[in-house]
Motif scaffolding. Sequence first.
Motif, mmCIF file in Angstrom:
data_model
loop_
_atom_site.group_PDB
_atom_site.id
_atom_site.type_symbol
_atom_site.label_atom_id
_atom_site.label_comp_id
_atom_site.label_asym_id
_atom_site.label_seq_id
_atom_site.Cartn_x
_atom_site.Cartn_y
_atom_site.Cartn_z
ATOM 1 N N SER A 1 27.041 66.228 51.198
ATOM 2 C CA SER A 1 27.711 65.225 50.368
ATOM 3 C C SER A 1 28.463 65.899 49.237
ATOM 4 C CB SER A 1 26.684 64.245 49.780
ATOM 5 O OG SER A 1 26.039 63.526 50.806
ATOM 6 N N THR A 2 29.714 65.491 49.042
ATOM 7 C CA THR A 2 30.516 65.965 47.917
ATOM 8 C C THR A 2 31.059 64.731 47.202
ATOM 9 O OG1 THR A 2 32.449 66.139 49.377
ATOM 10 C CG2 THR A 2 31.164 68.141 49.018
ATOM 11 N N GLY A 3 30.357 64.372 46.143
ATOM 12 C CA GLY A 3 30.731 63.132 45.464
ATOM 13 C C GLY A 3 30.438 61.944 46.357
ATOM 14 N N GLU A 4 31.449 61.125 46.621
ATOM 15 C CA GLU A 4 31.268 59.952 47.472
ATOM 16 C C GLU A 4 31.558 60.256 48.933
ATOM 17 O OE1 GLU A 4 33.687 56.856 45.953
ATOM 18 O OE2 GLU A 4 32.552 56.622 44.084
ATOM 19 N N ARG A 5 32.005 61.464 49.208
ATOM 20 C CA ARG A 5 32.366 61.825 50.580
ATOM 21 C C ARG A 5 31.243 62.593 51.260
ATOM 22 N NH1 ARG A 5 38.064 64.706 50.877
ATOM 23 N NH2 ARG A 5 37.595 64.364 53.092
ATOM 24 N N GLU A 6 31.155 62.412 52.571
ATOM 25 C CA GLU A 6 30.193 63.163 53.364
ATOM 26 C C GLU A 6 30.927 64.004 54.397
ATOM 27 O OE1 GLU A 6 27.253 60.683 55.152
ATOM 28 O OE2 GLU A 6 26.005 60.665 53.341
#
Length: 234
Positions: free
Chosen positions: A15-20
């Motif tokens: 996960s990077t922030g709200e992105r996967e």
Amino acid sequence: MNSLVTLKNVTKTYSTGEREFRALDGVNLEIGEGRFVVVLGPSGAGKSTLLNLIGGMDIPTSGKILVDGKDISDYKENELSRYRAETVGFIFQFYNILPTLTVLENVELVKDIAKNTLDAHEAIARVGLSEHENKFPSQLSGGEQQRVSIARAVAKNPKILLCDEPTGALDSVTGVEVLQLLMDQCRKCGTTVIVVTHNSLFADIADTVIRVKNGKITSVTDNPAPKSIEEVEW
């Protein structure tokens, strides 16, 4: 073929922030004991993630990883540390040896973390560096430094040797010499050697070739007649 490593529907998501980002996506795989295995694929395909999971440096988001019949995906951190110390040897593109220690001292470090280690002098002799035991890394060539990292890895007497682009920082001649050392460890000692690379020529010498793309295994090919390293035009 006796399977040493088995992956069952393994997924790894970051996960990077709200992105996967799904680095591995439902991978099923078996790797035989005592095989020279090459994992091929472009950058970002999931090769290093696969290596990290087999090496116990990371855990899967879902799925099972069995090594020698034991499910390492359920291991706690202390169990993973012991697994990394006693079962797996690591060799990286950049040698990760300590600059303030001699060749001998770098290899002797494994005695502090692993059981049933090889004698450090023997491990150094295997890679042809007996005359350099008392030198520091700054006094060695790149190829010699990579030989030190191999000696340190094999001194642990591991069942599995994991190699992430082990020749990537070397010229072709020195790279071939390093490859031969890894092949010798497989053929003479029965170690399962898994090499991650983008160099498709490695496929010619492998017992098993695993191709990875976009986090998925696209093919697994067993080579009935691998070439010797000398037969390949590097």
